[in-house]
Design an enzyme around this catalytic site. Structure first.
Site, short mmCIF file in Angstrom:
data_model
loop_
_atom_site.label_atom_id
_atom_site.label_comp_id
_atom_site.label_asym_id
_atom_site.label_seq_id
_atom_site.Cartn_x
_atom_site.Cartn_y
_atom_site.Cartn_z
N HIS A 98 0.81 -1.21 0.00
CA HIS A 98 0.00 0.00 0.00
C HIS A 98 0.85 1.27 0.00
O HIS A 98 2.05 1.25 0.28
CB HIS A 98 -0.91 0.02 1.24
CG HIS A 98 -0.12 0.02 2.53
ND1 HIS A 98 0.45 1.15 3.06
CD2 HIS A 98 0.18 -0.98 3.38
CE1 HIS A 98 1.08 0.85 4.16
NE2 HIS A 98 0.94 -0.46 4.40
N GLU A 105 -1.92 -7.00 7.37
CA GLU A 105 -0.56 -7.00 7.90
C GLU A 105 -0.49 -7.88 9.16
O GLU A 105 -1.51 -8.24 9.76
CB GLU A 105 -0.13 -5.56 8.22
CG GLU A 105 1.29 -5.39 8.73
CD GLU A 105 2.35 -5.92 7.76
OE1 GLU A 105 2.47 -7.16 7.62
OE2 GLU A 105 3.08 -5.09 7.17
#
Length: 209
Positions: free
Chosen positions: A9, A82
């Protein structure tokens, strides 16, 4: 040929502040949105067949920049999140080093399970790897872009490639909005074809978690 693109990202304020994000839902900042828009045409040129994204906003918003160019729908998958960083989430790296020195040293050394309620690396690799494999099974021979996170991308790749922790510890961190490419060769299996690919004008940022 099956091709997997694991795309980290764009930048967030917590990245910029060296603050541990983990699974905290932090949005992209202006730089992160700019990075996503810069990277999207390069990924669109790879002619992806599908886009899958972590359900955290920073990954989903990154994926949306590619979706806007390709017309593909973004399929969310929480397995692409994550690593969960337990009691470290929300702390800066200097604060982590001060408050949890033993666990911090273990983490820096590549420990699989450093403590502080942090998700073990093997568990991270298995859940991200399962998401990648499910996409392969769903669309064999396709090019699939996964908008995910730095640590998640590394461990997911390691799971697919069969790399052990010693090898993965030597793999450099993905910069924001850069990606890793894996391809499947019928004779040789999965291969790493590229790592840390991204826009040429990418401004460097410190790796973050």
């Amino acid at each position: 040929m099956t091709r997997l693109i694991l795309w980290r990202h764009g930048n967030t304020d917590w990245n910029a502040g060296d603050r541990v994000q983990g699974q905290t839902d932090v949005p992209l900042n202006d730089l992160g949105q700019e990075q996503a828009r810069a990277a999207a045409p390069l990924l669109a040129a790879l002619r992806p067949d599908a886009i899958v994204a972590s359900d955290l906003r920073r990954a989903r918003d990154t994926a949306d920049a590619l979706a806007a160019l390709t017309g593909l729908a973004v399929r969310p998958d929480p397995r692409l999140r994550e690593r969960y960083f337990g009691r470290w989430q929300g702390l800066t790296i200097p604060e982590v080093a001060e408050r949890h020195p033993a666990e911090y040293r273990a983490w820096r050394a590549g420990a699989q399970d450093p403590g502080c309620e942090i998700e073990p690396l093997d568990d991270l690799g298995k859940r991200v790897g399962a998401a990648l494999q499910d996409a392969v099974d769903r669309m064999p021979g396709a090019t699939v872009v996964f908008a995910t996170h730095g640590g998640a991308a590394r461990q997911g790749c390691g799971h697919i490639l069969g790399w052990g922790p010693e090898v993965l510890h030597s793999v450099g961190a993905l910069q924001n909005c850069h990606w890793t490419e894996l391809r499947h060769d019928p004779a040789r299996g999965w291969q790493l074809r590229a790592h840390n690919v991204g826009p040429l004008d990418q401004r460097p940022v410190p790796p973050a978690i």
